[in-house]
Design a protein around this motif. Sequence first.
Motif, mmCIF file in Angstrom:
data_model
loop_
_atom_site.group_PDB
_atom_site.id
_atom_site.type_symbol
_atom_site.label_atom_id
_atom_site.label_comp_id
_atom_site.label_asym_id
_atom_site.label_seq_id
_atom_site.Cartn_x
_atom_site.Cartn_y
_atom_site.Cartn_z
ATOM 1 N N VAL A 39 0.918 -1.303 0.039
ATOM 2 C CA VAL A 39 -0.104 0.276 0.048
ATOM 3 C C VAL A 39 0.875 1.235 -0.101
ATOM 4 C CG1 VAL A 39 -2.043 -1.222 1.253
ATOM 5 C CG2 VAL A 39 -0.260 -0.026 2.624
ATOM 6 N N HIS A 40 0.023 2.401 -0.347
ATOM 7 C CA HIS A 40 1.029 3.734 -0.334
ATOM 8 C C HIS A 40 2.051 3.658 -1.002
ATOM 9 C CE1 HIS A 40 2.351 2.474 3.293
ATOM 10 N NE2 HIS A 40 1.365 2.421 3.869
ATOM 11 N N ILE A 81 7.311 12.775 3.696
ATOM 12 C CA ILE A 81 7.822 13.019 5.333
ATOM 13 C C ILE A 81 9.170 13.357 5.337
ATOM 14 C CG2 ILE A 81 5.689 11.897 6.428
ATOM 15 C CD1 ILE A 81 7.617 9.631 7.058
ATOM 16 N N ALA A 82 9.702 13.947 6.434
ATOM 17 C CA ALA A 82 11.097 14.341 6.404
ATOM 18 C C ALA A 82 11.871 13.315 7.317
ATOM 19 C CB ALA A 82 11.139 15.759 7.574
ATOM 20 N N GLY A 83 11.190 12.605 8.117
ATOM 21 C CA GLY A 83 11.857 11.537 8.909
ATOM 22 C C GLY A 83 11.307 10.892 9.697
ATOM 23 N N ARG A 84 11.862 9.978 10.570
ATOM 24 C CA ARG A 84 11.252 8.936 11.268
ATOM 25 C C ARG A 84 10.260 9.502 12.380
ATOM 26 N NH1 ARG A 84 14.220 3.993 13.478
ATOM 27 N NH2 ARG A 84 15.741 4.453 11.860
ATOM 28 N N ALA A 85 10.370 10.788 12.748
ATOM 29 C CA ALA A 85 9.525 11.158 13.773
ATOM 30 C C ALA A 85 8.157 11.334 13.137
ATOM 31 C CB ALA A 85 9.919 12.789 14.268
ATOM 32 N N ASP A 86 7.878 11.411 11.788
ATOM 33 C CA ASP A 86 6.568 11.619 11.184
ATOM 34 C C ASP A 86 6.155 10.171 10.673
ATOM 35 O OD1 ASP A 86 6.633 14.364 11.492
ATOM 36 O OD2 ASP A 86 8.189 14.556 9.641
ATOM 37 N N LEU A 87 6.991 9.078 10.746
ATOM 38 C CA LEU A 87 6.585 7.874 10.343
ATOM 39 C C LEU A 87 5.466 7.301 10.709
ATOM 40 C CD1 LEU A 87 8.076 5.930 8.045
ATOM 41 C CD2 LEU A 87 9.325 5.009 9.876
ATOM 42 N N ALA A 88 5.200 7.097 11.927
ATOM 43 C CA ALA A 88 3.976 6.460 12.397
ATOM 44 C C ALA A 88 2.793 7.026 12.076
ATOM 45 C CB ALA A 88 4.000 6.167 14.065
ATOM 46 N N GLY A 89 2.795 8.283 12.097
ATOM 47 C CA GLY A 89 1.386 9.047 11.701
ATOM 48 C C GLY A 89 1.272 8.904 10.357
ATOM 49 N N ALA A 90 2.320 9.082 9.565
ATOM 50 C CA ALA A 90 2.118 8.868 7.930
ATOM 51 C C ALA A 90 1.526 7.464 7.687
ATOM 52 C CB ALA A 90 3.427 9.233 7.206
ATOM 53 N N LEU A 91 2.112 6.521 8.300
ATOM 54 C CA LEU A 91 1.680 5.138 7.893
ATOM 55 C C LEU A 91 0.233 5.038 8.697
ATOM 56 C CD1 LEU A 91 4.694 3.041 8.951
ATOM 57 C CD2 LEU A 91 4.014 3.362 6.838
ATOM 58 N N ARG A 123 -2.278 7.300 8.586
ATOM 59 C CA ARG A 123 -2.843 8.157 7.720
ATOM 60 C C ARG A 123 -3.193 7.354 6.317
ATOM 61 N NH1 ARG A 123 -0.088 12.301 9.671
ATOM 62 N NH2 ARG A 123 1.466 12.201 7.858
ATOM 63 N N HIS A 124 -1.992 6.908 5.709
ATOM 64 C CA HIS A 124 -2.248 6.091 4.414
ATOM 65 C C HIS A 124 -3.002 4.808 4.586
ATOM 66 C CE1 HIS A 124 -0.065 8.734 1.890
ATOM 67 N NE2 HIS A 124 0.656 8.843 2.541
ATOM 68 N N GLN A 125 -2.768 4.153 5.772
ATOM 69 C CA GLN A 125 -3.667 2.857 6.173
ATOM 70 C C GLN A 125 -5.115 3.380 6.029
ATOM 71 O OE1 GLN A 125 -2.495 0.952 9.690
ATOM 72 N NE2 GLN A 125 -4.404 -0.306 9.684
ATOM 73 N N ASP A 126 -5.324 4.349 7.132
ATOM 74 C CA ASP A 126 -6.713 4.859 7.023
ATOM 75 C C ASP A 126 -7.561 5.136 5.583
ATOM 76 O OD1 ASP A 126 -6.704 4.573 9.593
ATOM 77 O OD2 ASP A 126 -6.290 6.502 10.141
ATOM 78 N N GLN A 127 -6.399 5.868 4.613
ATOM 79 C CA GLN A 127 -6.851 6.106 3.440
ATOM 80 C C GLN A 127 -7.333 4.927 2.458
ATOM 81 O OE1 GLN A 127 -3.800 8.426 1.865
ATOM 82 N NE2 GLN A 127 -4.998 10.172 1.393
ATOM 83 N N PHE A 128 -6.334 3.997 2.729
ATOM 84 C CA PHE A 128 -6.663 2.865 1.778
ATOM 85 C C PHE A 128 -7.683 1.782 2.391
ATOM 86 C CE2 PHE A 128 -2.611 4.286 0.214
ATOM 87 C CZ PHE A 128 -2.914 4.210 -1.136
ATOM 88 N N SER A 129 -8.048 1.957 3.755
ATOM 89 C CA SER A 129 -8.873 1.236 4.267
ATOM 90 C C SER A 129 -10.315 1.606 4.030
ATOM 91 C CB SER A 129 -8.564 0.584 5.576
ATOM 92 O OG SER A 129 -8.709 1.778 6.411
#
Length: 194
Positions: A128-129, A175-185, A187-193
């Motif tokens: 996904v994503h 995203i810029a780095g690791r700090a944003d990773l969990a939120g980005a994953l 958000r994308h999971q929510d979009q695709f589900s």
Amino acid sequence: MRAHLASGRRDTAAALAAEDLARAKRWGTPRAMGAALISVGLTSDDEAATRALRKAVEYLTESVARLPHAEALLELGACLRRRGQADRAIPHLRQAVELSARCESKPLIRRAADGLRACEPASARGTVHGLTKQETRVAGMAAQGLTNRQIAEALFLTRRTVELHLSGAYRKLGIAGRADLAGALRRHQDQFSA
């Protein structure tokens, strides 16, 4: 005990585990208690197993026996995941990866890493994503707090390969780095589900 458990003789294995625990109580060392409680945890139902494995982790934390400590963390994480508590399993599995790596136990590293991957939502395991499967694995483990070194050891990759997968994931997720990773994953999971 484990041979009986593997061959489906759970009652015999549970009786042997209880005997081990009785002997360990007489011996009284943290290592003996921890090892016996792991056996009890492996032969009990999920609720009793969770209690026994938590106690095993407590005892082994006080011990210098790092490999049994890693095994207790791994089994506790696996038990919590089976009970539908993936969020609670992740810290134990993460610590199991770390301790297993220090002990250079590749089988335990692999099992703990597999447990961590199993804690990921189903949609995060695919492509996904726009992420490749390996980018998704690496990003998921990084989002769970593992370092690049721990991810490399768990997946049998070089640190440079982990860095390349993370760079690709950051770019694809915007995203810029690791700090944003969990939120980005998420958000994308929510979009695709949806």
